[in-house]
Design an enzyme around this catalytic site. Structure first.
Site, PDB file in Angstrom:
ATOM      1  N   GLN A 269       0.845  -1.182   0.000  1.00  0.00           N
ATOM      2  CA  GLN A 269       0.000   0.000   0.000  1.00  0.00           C
ATOM      3  C   GLN A 269       0.887   1.241   0.000  1.00  0.00           C
ATOM      4  OE1 GLN A 269      -2.157  -0.399   3.704  1.00  0.00           O
ATOM      5  NE2 GLN A 269      -0.281  -0.871   4.801  1.00  0.00           N
ATOM      6  N   HIS A 300      -8.962   4.114  19.113  1.00  0.00           N
ATOM      7  CA  HIS A 300      -8.419   2.813  19.503  1.00  0.00           C
ATOM      8  C   HIS A 300      -8.817   2.425  20.922  1.00  0.00           C
ATOM      9  CE1 HIS A 300      -5.917   3.313  15.875  1.00  0.00           C
ATOM     10  NE2 HIS A 300      -5.958   1.996  15.878  1.00  0.00           N
ATOM     11  N   ASP A 323       0.197  -0.067  12.805  1.00  0.00           N
ATOM     12  CA  ASP A 323       0.635   1.222  13.369  1.00  0.00           C
ATOM     13  C   ASP A 323       0.935   1.124  14.864  1.00  0.00           C
ATOM     14  OD1 ASP A 323      -1.961   1.287  14.640  1.00  0.00           O
ATOM     15  OD2 ASP A 323      -2.778   2.161  12.812  1.00  0.00           O
ATOM     16  N   GLU A 343       0.144  -8.697  10.891  1.00  0.00           N
ATOM     17  CA  GLU A 343       0.139  -7.547   9.982  1.00  0.00           C
ATOM     18  C   GLU A 343       0.671  -7.974   8.613  1.00  0.00           C
ATOM     19  OE1 GLU A 343      -0.010  -4.301   7.889  1.00  0.00           O
ATOM     20  OE2 GLU A 343      -0.848  -4.271   9.916  1.00  0.00           O
ATOM     21  N   ASP A 377      -1.108 -12.461   5.836  1.00  0.00           N
ATOM     22  CA  ASP A 377      -2.502 -12.120   5.602  1.00  0.00           C
ATOM     23  C   ASP A 377      -3.328 -12.727   6.740  1.00  0.00           C
ATOM     24  OD1 ASP A 377      -5.197 -13.386   4.359  1.00  0.00           O
ATOM     25  OD2 ASP A 377      -4.814 -11.422   3.471  1.00  0.00           O
ATOM     26  N   ALA A 378      -4.163 -11.920   7.377  1.00  0.00           N
ATOM     27  CA  ALA A 378      -4.887 -12.368   8.563  1.00  0.00           C
ATOM     28  C   ALA A 378      -5.770 -13.581   8.264  1.00  0.00           C
ATOM     29  CB  ALA A 378      -5.733 -11.223   9.129  1.00  0.00           C
ATOM     30  N   ASP A 397      -8.440  -4.850  13.812  1.00  0.00           N
ATOM     31  CA  ASP A 397      -8.179  -3.444  13.452  1.00  0.00           C
ATOM     32  C   ASP A 397      -7.747  -3.410  11.991  1.00  0.00           C
ATOM     33  OD1 ASP A 397      -7.818  -0.736  13.601  1.00  0.00           O
ATOM     34  OD2 ASP A 397      -5.849  -0.842  14.572  1.00  0.00           O
TER      35      ASP A 397
END
Length: 510
Positions: A269, A300, A323, A343, A377-378, A397
């Site tokens: 990204q 959050h 993040d 992540e 990848d989740a 998230d």
């Protein structure tokens, strides 16, 4: 690529200055190059439109359908150029190089300064499609001239072989262009420079073929004007390439409304940070605001605290959240022994570790020995060898469900996998997007979680930006606890009868 019908063989013209076999090979080589460039233009429009406008499925459908339709128009228009096939092909390639090469730059400019890129997207799809459609009929004429021995044309068998050779070169070129775009051009050069370089290759290939192999078919005046046209196109592309960094900086300022401090494309990204190095920070992922300094603390906290407040929470899984802000909120709670962050983007984690402003915002959470990062990848990670009932709390998230690539991460199948890793009585907290601005998507998330066997509570963080969440417990674990102070329940706004979103029936497109 899908190619338009071919015209019948043409008999006229002057014999090329090389042997027929060599001439045929050179024309097929240019067919290969032009097909590769054409597919790069198509993929460039799809990729940039998905990034700027969103909903990649819709953008791909618009670009490809409009382009294929326009290719048919271009094939019909090319009939008028067959008597001047060499000049016509050179002009088509010069126009295609200029329009295709500059398409990404103009599309980005329309989005940055006009706020709307859809009309430009359709216009470029039409123009590029018409020009690509005109290529094949003209190339068929040129390859027959290059292959001719003496003055006679080939028979039906030769024409059939020519068609087969031309299509083969076209399809192989499309394969090379399709693979070069994601694996070479995009990661090494970026979208703008990659498109400009493709345009230059296109112009050189088309112009060189005509000005050398078919120079005897044209007058000296025509050759001169074609040379000037191609040099002009190359000069425009070279100038744009030299200025592309300045253009990107100016466009980013127009898009983000303030100076951009960090802008990197990670391979997953585009990550942009705005604001001062030691002040409030804003984080954008693919142009969408994810973190906004102080207000993001509230976001959050609203995501994490309701799931952590009651019940066991020693083992926590965070899906997404590179993040570090969700993990920061998790580690503020006493009794947490381990946090696993899954992540997809290592570049996001590197930035969260190293950037002073973002690291200060997340409390340097990646230095905490209780935190473990898994790059995956989740969805795929949850399908892997993860022990059942391994976590007390799962925090999701992830990017908003309205973004098409994220739809599988808000599917019934995904929440079923999350249920498998939750301990008895474990809680699932999901960032589900805006409640008001995209209410259909938000309530579809909530319906999908319930369809996966959870009982849910829907709530949002007060104020702006509009952030909605869902707190869920597996049905056997009873009802979820009340979200607690600092959030607003929205249970009374739930619509009836919304179907869940699944892998085969995603329901988040708006």
């Amino acid at each position: 690529m899908i190619d338009p019908p071919l015209p019948a063989p043409v008999q006229g013209g002057v014999r090329p200055p090389v042997r027929p076999g060599a001439g045929r090979f050179l024309v097929l080589l240019v067919v290969f190059v032009c097909a590769a460039c054409g597919l790069v233009y198509e993929l460039e429009l799809v990729a940039l439109a998905s990034y700027l406008i969103g909903d990649s499925v819709t953008q791909a459908s618009v670009v490809l359908s409009v382009m294929v339709f326009a290719m048919g128009i271009g094939s019909l228009l090319a009939k008028r150029l067959r008597c001047h096939a060499a000049v016509g092909f050179a002009l088509v390639e010069a126009a295609l190089a200029l329009i295709g090469g500059c398409s990404a730059l103009v599309l980005y400019a329309a989005f940055a300064w006009l706020g709307e890129a859809r009309h430009a997207l359709v216009a470029f799809s039409l123009a590029i499609g018409v020009l690509i459609g005109a290529e094949i009929p003209l190339l068929m004429t040129l390859i027959q001239r290059a292959s001719r021995r003496g003055g006679a044309g080939g028979g039906d068998e030769d024409a059939a072989g020519t068609v087969a050779d031309l299509f083969a070169a076209d399809y192989v070129g499309a394969l090379v262009g399709g693979l070069a775009f994601p694996f070479l051009l995009l990661p090494w050069l970026g979208q703008l420079t990659g498109a400009l370089l493709t345009g230059a290759v296109n112009a050189v290939a088309g112009g060189a073929l005509v000005l050398w192999l078919f120079r005897r078919d044209m007058s000296a005046r025509s050759r001169w004007w074609l040379l000037v046209a191609n040099l002009t196109v190359l000069a425009v592309l070279a100038t744009a390439t030299a200025l592309v960094d300045d253009f990107e900086s100016a466009a980013r300022r127009a898009v983000y409304g303030e100076p951009v401090r960090v802008a990197v494309r990670t391979g997953v990204q585009e990550v942009v940070l705005t604001g001062a190095e030691h002040g409030p920070v804003k984080l954008f992922l693919d142009g969408r605001l994810q973190v906004s300094g102080g207000p993001e603390d509230r976001h959050h906290r609203a995501l994490v605290d309701p799931a952590m407040r009651r019940g066991p929470h020693a083992r926590v899984l965070v899906l997404g959240g590179g993040d570090g802000l969700a993990a920061r909120e998790v580690l503020r709670h006493p009794g947490v022994r381990s946090v696993t962050v899954v992540e997809l983007d290592p570049g996001m984690v590197r930035l969260a570790r190293s950037d002073p402003a973002l690291s200060a915002l997340n409390g340097s959470v990646y230095r905490d020995p209780r935190l473990k990062v898994v790059y995956a990848d989740a969805f795929c990670w949850l399908r892997g060898p993860v022990p059942h009932h391994a976590y007390d709390v799962v925090i999701s998230d992830l990017p908003d469900p309205g973004v098409a690539p994220s739809a599988k991460l808000y599917s019934q199948e995904f929440y079923g996998l999350a249920a498998d890793v939750l301990a008895d009585g474990g809680r699932l907290a999901v960032h589900a997007g805006p409640v008001t601005a995209r209410s259909h998507a938000y309530w579809t998330v909530e319906a999908t979680i319930r369809a996966a066997g959870f009982t849910t509570r829907a709530y949002r963080a007060p104020g702006r930006p509009d952030r909605g969440f869902v707190l869920a417990v597996a049905a056997a674990g009873g009802a979820p606890p009340a979200p607690g102070p600092g959030v607003v329940g929205v249970e009374d706004e739930r619509p009836r009868g919304l179907p869940p979103s699944t892998l085969l029936r995603p329901r988040y497109a708006e």
